[in-house]
Design a protein around this motif. Structure first.
Motif, PDB file in Angstrom:
ATOM      1  N   GLN A 145      15.857   3.607   2.076  1.00  0.00           N
ATOM      2  CA  GLN A 145      16.010   2.290   2.848  1.00  0.00           C
ATOM      3  C   GLN A 145      15.407   2.630   4.393  1.00  0.00           C
ATOM      4  O   GLN A 145      14.749   1.831   4.569  1.00  0.00           O
ATOM      5  N   ARG A 146      15.394   3.636   4.801  1.00  0.00           N
ATOM      6  CA  ARG A 146      15.148   4.013   6.086  1.00  0.00           C
ATOM      7  C   ARG A 146      13.528   4.281   6.255  1.00  0.00           C
ATOM      8  O   ARG A 146      12.950   3.531   7.044  1.00  0.00           O
ATOM      9  N   TYR A 147      12.818   4.816   5.309  1.00  0.00           N
ATOM     10  CA  TYR A 147      11.711   5.234   5.061  1.00  0.00           C
ATOM     11  C   TYR A 147      11.089   3.801   4.841  1.00  0.00           C
ATOM     12  O   TYR A 147       9.925   3.610   5.593  1.00  0.00           O
ATOM     13  N   SER A 148      11.461   2.741   4.292  1.00  0.00           N
ATOM     14  CA  SER A 148      10.849   1.465   3.657  1.00  0.00           C
ATOM     15  C   SER A 148      10.900   0.738   5.055  1.00  0.00           C
ATOM     16  O   SER A 148       9.888   0.090   5.488  1.00  0.00           O
ATOM     17  N   GLU A 149      11.930   0.713   5.923  1.00  0.00           N
ATOM     18  CA  GLU A 149      11.944   0.115   7.215  1.00  0.00           C
ATOM     19  C   GLU A 149      10.802   0.660   8.174  1.00  0.00           C
ATOM     20  O   GLU A 149      10.173  -0.208   8.842  1.00  0.00           O
ATOM     21  N   GLU A 150      10.958   1.933   8.354  1.00  0.00           N
ATOM     22  CA  GLU A 150       9.600   2.637   9.142  1.00  0.00           C
ATOM     23  C   GLU A 150       8.272   2.404   8.715  1.00  0.00           C
ATOM     24  O   GLU A 150       7.380   2.034   9.399  1.00  0.00           O
ATOM     25  N   GLN A 151       8.042   2.589   7.303  1.00  0.00           N
ATOM     26  CA  GLN A 151       6.773   2.063   6.730  1.00  0.00           C
ATOM     27  C   GLN A 151       6.147   0.612   6.971  1.00  0.00           C
ATOM     28  O   GLN A 151       5.141   0.471   7.394  1.00  0.00           O
ATOM     29  N   SER A 152       7.430  -0.198   6.787  1.00  0.00           N
ATOM     30  CA  SER A 152       7.028  -1.622   6.814  1.00  0.00           C
ATOM     31  C   SER A 152       6.550  -2.054   8.398  1.00  0.00           C
ATOM     32  O   SER A 152       5.895  -2.883   8.623  1.00  0.00           O
ATOM     33  N   ALA A 153       7.568  -1.278   9.178  1.00  0.00           N
ATOM     34  CA  ALA A 153       7.256  -1.545  10.681  1.00  0.00           C
ATOM     35  C   ALA A 153       5.839  -1.053  11.073  1.00  0.00           C
ATOM     36  O   ALA A 153       5.109  -1.727  12.068  1.00  0.00           O
ATOM     37  N   LEU A 154       5.478   0.296  10.761  1.00  0.00           N
ATOM     38  CA  LEU A 154       4.357   0.699  10.938  1.00  0.00           C
ATOM     39  C   LEU A 154       3.093  -0.049  10.509  1.00  0.00           C
ATOM     40  O   LEU A 154       2.056  -0.249  11.275  1.00  0.00           O
ATOM     41  N   ILE A 155       3.367  -0.583   9.296  1.00  0.00           N
ATOM     42  CA  ILE A 155       2.294  -1.451   8.631  1.00  0.00           C
ATOM     43  C   ILE A 155       2.072  -2.855   9.497  1.00  0.00           C
ATOM     44  O   ILE A 155       0.871  -3.218   9.677  1.00  0.00           O
ATOM     45  N   ASN A 156       3.184  -3.276   9.895  1.00  0.00           N
ATOM     46  CA  ASN A 156       2.986  -4.650  10.701  1.00  0.00           C
ATOM     47  C   ASN A 156       2.376  -4.349  12.207  1.00  0.00           C
ATOM     48  O   ASN A 156       1.501  -5.020  12.529  1.00  0.00           O
ATOM     49  N   LYS A 157       2.791  -3.077  12.634  1.00  0.00           N
ATOM     50  CA  LYS A 157       1.938  -2.661  13.961  1.00  0.00           C
ATOM     51  C   LYS A 157       0.520  -2.483  13.820  1.00  0.00           C
ATOM     52  O   LYS A 157      -0.388  -2.794  14.484  1.00  0.00           O
ATOM     53  N   ALA A 158       0.306  -1.835  12.581  1.00  0.00           N
ATOM     54  CA  ALA A 158      -1.221  -1.630  12.332  1.00  0.00           C
ATOM     55  C   ALA A 158      -2.026  -2.631  12.076  1.00  0.00           C
ATOM     56  O   ALA A 158      -2.956  -2.886  12.610  1.00  0.00           O
ATOM     57  N   TYR A 159      -1.433  -3.826  11.388  1.00  0.00           N
ATOM     58  CA  TYR A 159      -2.081  -5.097  11.013  1.00  0.00           C
ATOM     59  C   TYR A 159      -2.251  -5.683  12.360  1.00  0.00           C
ATOM     60  O   TYR A 159      -3.299  -6.347  12.681  1.00  0.00           O
ATOM     61  N   VAL A 174      -0.969  -7.668   2.948  1.00  0.00           N
ATOM     62  CA  VAL A 174      -0.053  -8.393   1.952  1.00  0.00           C
ATOM     63  C   VAL A 174       0.447  -7.529   0.837  1.00  0.00           C
ATOM     64  O   VAL A 174       1.582  -7.367   0.658  1.00  0.00           O
ATOM     65  N   GLU A 175      -0.357  -6.924   0.357  1.00  0.00           N
ATOM     66  CA  GLU A 175      -0.392  -5.965  -0.839  1.00  0.00           C
ATOM     67  C   GLU A 175       0.879  -4.665  -0.434  1.00  0.00           C
ATOM     68  O   GLU A 175       1.523  -4.564  -1.210  1.00  0.00           O
ATOM     69  N   LEU A 176       0.549  -4.215   0.668  1.00  0.00           N
ATOM     70  CA  LEU A 176       1.110  -3.103   1.083  1.00  0.00           C
ATOM     71  C   LEU A 176       2.740  -3.521   1.450  1.00  0.00           C
ATOM     72  O   LEU A 176       3.765  -2.848   0.984  1.00  0.00           O
ATOM     73  N   GLN A 177       2.905  -4.805   1.834  1.00  0.00           N
ATOM     74  CA  GLN A 177       3.995  -5.300   2.492  1.00  0.00           C
ATOM     75  C   GLN A 177       4.993  -5.830   1.121  1.00  0.00           C
ATOM     76  O   GLN A 177       6.167  -5.566   1.060  1.00  0.00           O
ATOM     77  N   ARG A 178       4.170  -5.966   0.365  1.00  0.00           N
ATOM     78  CA  ARG A 178       5.208  -6.230  -1.149  1.00  0.00           C
ATOM     79  C   ARG A 178       5.475  -5.164  -1.812  1.00  0.00           C
ATOM     80  O   ARG A 178       6.594  -5.212  -2.566  1.00  0.00           O
ATOM     81  N   SER A 179       4.769  -3.931  -1.596  1.00  0.00           N
ATOM     82  CA  SER A 179       5.435  -2.833  -2.289  1.00  0.00           C
ATOM     83  C   SER A 179       6.560  -2.161  -1.244  1.00  0.00           C
ATOM     84  O   SER A 179       7.366  -1.506  -1.721  1.00  0.00           O
ATOM     85  N   LEU A 180       6.218  -2.393   0.095  1.00  0.00           N
ATOM     86  CA  LEU A 180       7.089  -1.551   1.134  1.00  0.00           C
ATOM     87  C   LEU A 180       8.203  -2.154   1.652  1.00  0.00           C
ATOM     88  O   LEU A 180       9.094  -1.464   2.527  1.00  0.00           O
ATOM     89  N   HIS A 181       8.347  -3.369   1.617  1.00  0.00           N
ATOM     90  CA  HIS A 181       9.160  -4.410   2.292  1.00  0.00           C
ATOM     91  C   HIS A 181      10.747  -3.615   2.024  1.00  0.00           C
ATOM     92  O   HIS A 181      11.083  -3.523   0.927  1.00  0.00           O
ATOM     93  N   PRO A 182      11.517  -3.934   2.938  1.00  0.00           N
ATOM     94  CA  PRO A 182      12.900  -3.109   2.806  1.00  0.00           C
ATOM     95  C   PRO A 182      13.570  -4.002   1.757  1.00  0.00           C
ATOM     96  O   PRO A 182      14.679  -3.467   1.102  1.00  0.00           O
ATOM     97  N   ASP A 183      13.428  -5.450   1.339  1.00  0.00           N
ATOM     98  CA  ASP A 183      14.033  -6.023   0.540  1.00  0.00           C
ATOM     99  C   ASP A 183      14.046  -5.425  -0.942  1.00  0.00           C
ATOM    100  O   ASP A 183      14.857  -5.293  -1.799  1.00  0.00           O
TER     101      ASP A 183
END
Length: 242
Positions: A120-134, A101-110
């Motif tokens: 914006q692209r890196y944010s989308e990639e990081q957010s998707a990767l964090i979702n997959k990892a979780y 949750v903490e990471l998504q708050r920081s890295l979410h594309p919004d």
């Protein structure tokens, strides 16, 4: 030659590069490489120090330490490193959720809608990767699959056709019980039986992985897959009939 000790910025591991320097014909150039580009930690196996794409300063896993620009996903980083948790089967899932949750708050594309297209692209990639990892680390089954893959154990999709006949008979018996259930209490009883079995298998998996017994872990994983499927069937019957 003196032992050169450096710090892995992501994991605080003291790195000993004496052997690298001693075996190299040009130790000064080798030392410059460790200082200038990347320090590799044996524990994490990923590059822990890299340059920011925007300003060239030292960048961490997600942000530049100087300009605070979001960084692209770090190659070779494991899901455990991404979520900053120990590489172990016995994870505290509540703590894992908090970090997610903490990471998504920081890295979410919004949060980067007014930034450059690169960020914006890196944010989308990081957010998707964090979702997959979780999603992977959250559940015992997918976590054990991932841990075995990190150990070089490749696994077939689905259940194993070569599973122990006794296991197959037990699974068939549970399936028949579930098919014959007529009441909510009966379905719940079957579900409880499946959950107890999964709990026992999870405990055995933790023991096998801690011992490094990959053969037993792989066999347990086959059983976990079957009973995880049964657990989903119980949930489906509850949704459809009750």
């Amino acid at each position: 030659m003196q032992c050169v000790r450096m710090l892995c910025a992501s994991h605080r591991c003291v790195l000993n590069i004496r052997s690298a320097l001693a075996s190299c014909r040009s130790p000064e150039k080798t030392l410059q490489f460790f200082r200038k580009d990347s320090v590799y930690c044996k524990r994490c196996s990923c590059s822990s120090v890299r340059k920011c794409w925007s300003c060239g300063s030292s960048a961490q896993m997600f942000f530049c330490s100087s300009c605070n620009s979001i960084q692209p996903p770090q190659e070779k980083a494991t899901y455990f490193e991404i979520l900053n948790c120990d590489q172990t089967f016995a994870l505290d899932t509540q703590e894992l959720q908090g970090k997610y949750v903490e990471l998504q708050r920081s890295l979410h594309p919004d949060n980067f809608s007014q930034k450059s297209q690169t960020e914006q692209r890196y944010s989308e990639e990081q957010s998707a990767l964090i979702n997959k990892a979780y999603r992977t680390l959250q559940k015992p089954l997918t976590r054990s699959v991932y841990l075995l893959q990190l150990q070089g154990v490749e696994l077939d999709e689905g259940t194993d056709a070569t599973a122990d006949p006794a296991l197959l008979l037990k699974v068939m018996d549970v399936n028949e019980k579930l098919a014959e259930t007529q009441s909510l209490d009966e379905v719940r009883a079957v579900g409880q039986e499946v959950q107890v079995t999964l709990k026992n298998l999870t405990e055995q998996m933790n023991t096998s992985l801690n011992k490094g017994d990959l053969k037993s872990a792989r066999e347990l994983l086959v059983q976990m897959k079957y009973f995880a499927n049964l657990e989903e069937k119980v949930k489906e019957k509850l949704r459809e009939n009750f």
